[in-house]
Each structure stands twice: as C-alpha cells, then as structure tokens.
Design an enzyme around this catalytic site. Sequence first.
Site, PDB file in Angstrom:
ATOM      1  N   ARG A 319       2.936 -14.090   4.904  1.00 62.06           N
ATOM      2  CA  ARG A 319       4.068 -13.179   4.714  1.00 62.06           C
ATOM      3  C   ARG A 319       5.125 -13.382   5.789  1.00 62.06           C
ATOM      4  NH1 ARG A 319       5.662  -8.283   1.959  1.00 62.06           N
ATOM      5  NH2 ARG A 319       3.828  -8.342   0.611  1.00 62.06           N
ATOM      6  N   ARG A 351       1.851  -2.385   9.690  1.00 63.28           N
ATOM      7  CA  ARG A 351       3.050  -2.077   8.895  1.00 63.28           C
ATOM      8  C   ARG A 351       4.073  -3.222   8.910  1.00 63.28           C
ATOM      9  NH1 ARG A 351       5.783   3.826   9.807  1.00 63.28           N
ATOM     10  NH2 ARG A 351       6.735   4.101   7.739  1.00 63.28           N
ATOM     11  N   THR A 451       0.736 -10.356  -1.588  1.00 63.84           N
ATOM     12  CA  THR A 451       0.892 -11.784  -1.847  1.00 63.84           C
ATOM     13  C   THR A 451      -0.408 -12.403  -2.351  1.00 63.84           C
ATOM     14  OG1 THR A 451       0.469 -12.251   0.494  1.00 63.84           O
ATOM     15  CG2 THR A 451       2.768 -12.047  -0.196  1.00 63.84           C
ATOM     16  N   GLU A 722       6.786   0.225   4.348  1.00 65.40           N
ATOM     17  CA  GLU A 722       6.972  -0.779   5.394  1.00 65.40           C
ATOM     18  C   GLU A 722       8.429  -1.154   5.695  1.00 65.40           C
ATOM     19  OE1 GLU A 722       3.231  -3.731   5.184  1.00 65.40           O
ATOM     20  OE2 GLU A 722       4.141  -3.307   3.233  1.00 65.40           O
TER      21      GLU A 722
END
Length: 777
Positions: A319, A351, A451, A722
């Site tokens: 990510r 987060r 993801t 987030e």
Amino acid sequence: MKRTPEELLRYVRRPIAHDSAAKHVSGEALYVDDVPEPPGTLYAAFGLSARPHARILKLDLDPVRAAPGVVAMMAAPDIPGRNDCAPIFGDDPIFADGIVEHVGQCLFAVAGTTIEAARRAARLARVDYEELPALLTVEDALAAKSLLEPPQVMKRGESRHAIDRAKHRLSGRLRIGGQEHFYLEGQVALAVPGEDRDMFVLSSTQNPTEIQHVCAAALGIPDAAVTAECRRMGGAFGGKETQAAQFAVIAALLAWRTGRPVKARADRDDDMEMTGKRHDFIIDYDVGFGDDGRIAGIEFMLASRCGRSADLSLAINDRAMLHCDNAYYLPNVTITSCRCKTHTVSNTAFRGFGGPQGMMGIEHVLDEIARRLGKDPLDVRRANLYAGKGRNVTPYHMTVEDNIAPALFDALEASADYRRRRKEIAAFNRTSPILKRGLALTPVKFGISFTTTHLNQAGALVHVYTDGSVHLNHGGTEMGQGLYIKVAQVVADELGVSLDRVKITAANTGKVPNTTPTAASAGSDLNGMAARNAARAIKARLAGVAAAEFGCSPRAIVFAENQVRNGRKSMPLAAVAKKAFLARIPLSATGYYRTPRIAYDRAKARGRPFYYFAYGAAASEVVLDTLTGEYRLLRVDILHDVGKSINPAVDMGQIEGGFIQGTGWLTSEELYFNPDGRLATHAPSTYKIPVASDCPADFRVAIYARGRNREASIHRSKAVGEPPLMLAISVFHAIKDALSAAAGRAVHLDAPATPERVLLALEDAVAGAATERKAAE
C-alpha cells in the site's frame, strides 16, 4: 406524491450521536476489563526476553512455579496444538522456542490468583542467553540484505530515460519515523473454558475470526469449539488487527491448563514492548522535472523496518507503493520496495496501512522541487495533480475515474484565503527575526478497499421480532469510529423503524462466521451493505404479508415510522411481523456483500486494487521559535470528501481525530530503540502523543458539500477512517516552510519534526549556507 428513496431516509444523513457516547462519558460503557469476572478468575502475566537476538541456553522457571499465588504457567513445550499466532505466514510463535528475536518477545506466561502475584512471579525466571548478532535498523538490514521477501517493483513508463532527459534533477533521502498506537484501552482478553473443551474468548480485537482461529489451533480443537466476541474497543487504530491474538491465545491456553477463567491484560510498558508499531521508512528518490515543476520521471526506493516476522508487512508496504503518487500523475515512475527483517518487534497495521509513508515521499519531493525553482509549493503541487485523459493513470495502471482533487484544491485555496495569508506571512517573516511562520496546503487521495482482494467481503444477521423490534449483528467491530451507529441507521431506514428499536449487538463468531478484520476504512462499506441486504430480505417477506392484507402489490408497500403502509391504509410493523410469524414466514435473515470491480495482480503490480478513492485537502499554518525549535499550530483549514455522508457528526469526528493523530505522528511522537534493541520510549512519560493544547485554536473543518460516490457504495457514502490522518502532512510542510523562511533557503527535515530535530535542521542549514558563502569567496 410518491417520495423518493432519499426523502424517505429518516436517520441516514443525520448527525446522530455515537451509540455509546453517553456511556463513554459516564463510564458505563463496558470494555473487556469492566465485564464482571466469573468466579475463580485467574490473571496472566508475561515473561519477556531481555535480548534482541539470542539463543536460549536455559529457561529456569522453578522460581516462578514456587512464587506465592502462582496457579499455572506455560511455555512453548506446554502448548497442546500449534505454537503460532501469526496472521498469515506461521512465523510468530506464541512463546519463543530456542531463539529470541526482539526485546520483549514472550518466553512464557503465568496465571496467578492476583495480577500483582502473577507479575511478580514472571520476573523471577532465570534465563541464560547466547548472544547473536542483532540487526536493529533499516540501514543494518539493507547492509546485511535481510529482507522478508525479494524487493518488489512497480513500474510504468521509462523513468530512467525521462529523468536523464529532464531539464532539472534532484535526488535525496527522507527518513520517516514509526508511531505507537497508544489506544486508551490496552491489549486485553478474558478466556472462559466450557464443556467439551469449548472456549469463549472476550477480546479487544478488530478481528474476532482471527482470535477464533488462533486459539483453536493452539488448543488443538476445531474452530467451531471457540467463540470470540468483541462489543467495543477503547481504540485500536490497526494495533488490534493482528496483535490482539497473542494476548487472547495466552489467556485461552492458561484457561485450558487450569480449567478456570483467565484474564490477560498487559500494562502499558509491556504492551508497548510486546506489540508492533507503524513502520518507520527510509525513502530515497531521484526525480527529473521541468521549469514549471511538473515531474517528467521519478524513481523511489522505499525501505521499511518490518521487525522479526512478516505480520502484515507485505501488504502494508504494498500500500505504501500504491500511494507514492498521492494525488499526482507520474508519467514515468519506478518504485522499488524493500521489506527489512530486523531484530525488533514486528511492526503492524496502523491507520493508513503504509499509505501515509508513501504519500510523505511524494509530498517531500514536490516541496523540494518548489524550493529549487523558487515557486510556491502549492503551484507545483497543482501542476502535478491528476487530470483528464492522458494524465489519469496510476503507477499501477488503474485509471482514476473520480478525480475531485483539483476542485477541492480550488475550494480550499479560496476558503482558507491562501494567497492573502501567504503574502501576510512573508511580510511577518521579513520583520520578525526570532519567530517565523509557515503555511502549506496538501491533498489526499486514498484508495478504499483491502488490497488483499478476498478480504473485501462481509456478513450480517438481522432478526425482526414479533413486537417489531430488530436485532442487528454483523462482522464489523466497534473501536470508537462509529461503525455500529452507522449500520444501525442503515437498517432502521431500510425497515422503517425508529432507531431505538434497533438493538446493536457485539461481533460474535457464533453469529456471523468467517469475518474479515474491521480495517482498511471499509467497515461501513462492507458491513453496511451486508446488513442492508439482510434487512431487505426480511422486508420483502413482510411486504408480501402486508400486500395480501391490503390487497395491493408488494411494490406499493412503504415501511416508515414503525408502520407498514399502502396509501391511506397502514398497520404497525409489529402487527405485520406477528402475522408473518403466524403464517410461518421467517423473520430472520443473513446478509452478504462483496466489493465489486476490484482485481489486483501483485506479481505484475497492476490492476484495480481500489473500488474508489477518498479525497481531502488541508491548509496548516504554524509559528516557529528559531531559538528553541518549538512551534505552535495556529490555524488549520480542512475540506474533506466523504461522499454523501451517512452520519456527518461521526464523520466530522473522524476527520478531526485523524488529523490530530497524524499531526502527532509527524511532530511529537518519537520511538527510540537504544543500542541494545530495547524500546526506551515505552510509556507516556517518554512518548508524547498530542493533547488538547496541541489542537489549533483556529480549527476550521468542513465536509465537501458536493461529495458523492460515483460507485454504488452504501448510500453513496465514502470511507472516512484512515484518509484524514494524511491531511496532517500539511503540518509537517508548514514547519518546513517556516524553517526555510528562517534559514533563507531550503531546509532538510526528517519526521517526526520534534523541536530537537527542527533546531538541528535549522543549525545544519545555517552552517551549510555559511560554508557555501565561504567557498564562494
């Protein structure tokens, strides 16, 4: 006149208080440690490693066994099933077995009649170690080529060629620190043994299903024999997605051994030493750009400290790569990611899940480009934003279809009065030798979905009783973010009942099985849809009953205000439910939802990993004392996109709280491991989270009024857990802006920007300028 579905909404779109708000402030909300303890409850304590990397030559637990109040103890050889609490890769032993790989790794656990007796006994163990070489930092791991997996590469275009051909070029390195979750409620679990080796585990966890699976595997029993439950957490922020498992399984093992309930509750020091943090990163970059500041080509090398095991580090670093663009089009880009194995605690979800670190890299690069060209950083950022066709494809080959970043930029620049304030700040800085002010405006584009594609699913269970009341259960967990009230609002409107008729219940693996963690900001998207689908199934059955009673089509039936209506005819929902029961029509339904349109090929680093993007922008202004390095946040303007909000009050709280938590990460929260590998900042006395006085006196937060999710999310809302954290990147760059004003040149600053680091950065910049002047002479 028939009302539209939007007009029928009574609770969705309303700023309704969190379901536990009154209980939170009165102290009536029950957390794990507040639940009345069953008779005979024992208390667990942990024996921890004092070395970062060593072979255990001898573990003498006789003094522990002999200590007053000790009922039982367990180490690796005593586990009846699998010695593992890892989420994926099977590399996290519950108790170290032969080798320790970080200070604070659990060696054994004790069950005592009191928590004090157990903790005193745990300190009596005698351990002989054979010291082994320890890799403590990212630099150590890179030098030793100690990686969890081979470097991952994401590529689009020809970055090297574009950089070489560009008129301007910059390269450098940014260091970004980690962050402790510092949830108010620490790690805690209560395990209660039942008949037939069953085990009930009450855990402060974001992932009850993982608690179920880990406890069952350790006990050597089927998953169905373990029930895990969580009503609420006192904060989590990712720190209870995987890390809660060790505490829950230790409680379960000791409960199995003793046949008595066992509570495992870590004190703050143990909690901070035993659990992972946000990953700290090193980001190297090489970028080529033109006179307008627009990037032609860029290469990133990301390296993070993952710790002793994989935990969720592979997905977290993925990510980070996926957010190296933030809101900017990079025509030619190569991103290389190194996931470093070190002899420190295994870092974990926090987060943003790697996204904030990726965004910090590109924001640093754009700020440096602006300083090099003598331009306002806002203008360079604007020049690089995603745009229409030809400038709308990400480094992972996903087309950005919902880009509202330029519109947010325009709106916030105007509402924050950025240009006027920029001139005023420049004038102030010219006449103020000691205090310097800085201003920065930065965007956020954050991808929403796990993801790991298979995690994008959820289940729910809804009952309607014959009095018209509703029982609501789903796989999501409540950690203060307002998920439960949002899903209740959805169900109340779907069934046309008043909100007080919807009973919110705890996440429980015996009710909704095979759940995914409440994470990735997807809790409302997934569980809201699953719960609505369950409610719709019951609603369709009830509509058939009412239609038969009224002599109309089921499509003509309206559910509203605890009534079931057709034109002027109406019946109470309770009456319709009673008729359904008498007609042997089921009033219970499960609901299921899986996110559509997502697919990502990790090996090729391309695809559509995200269902949609959430956007935001923030402008922050600081004042800096150049004598001490201290600074104060003066004013913050935020404009954030939540689509069409389900609950504006909850969303506003998430925006404000996320921003402040992000500010802490980038300013005051510094993790320090000493040369022996021990975390020195393991308590609030040495680790500084933001407090009320750190909030800006002028804090202007707005939800983007034109927001609407183009995808068919729950009520066209967008995730909000987030993304707001990354709005705080504007604070970091406002501090850099003030530093540059003080030094009269670009200043390099790593994160977190503690006053000490700020002062040293200023001194380095001034010394560098003096050296350059002397060389020029």
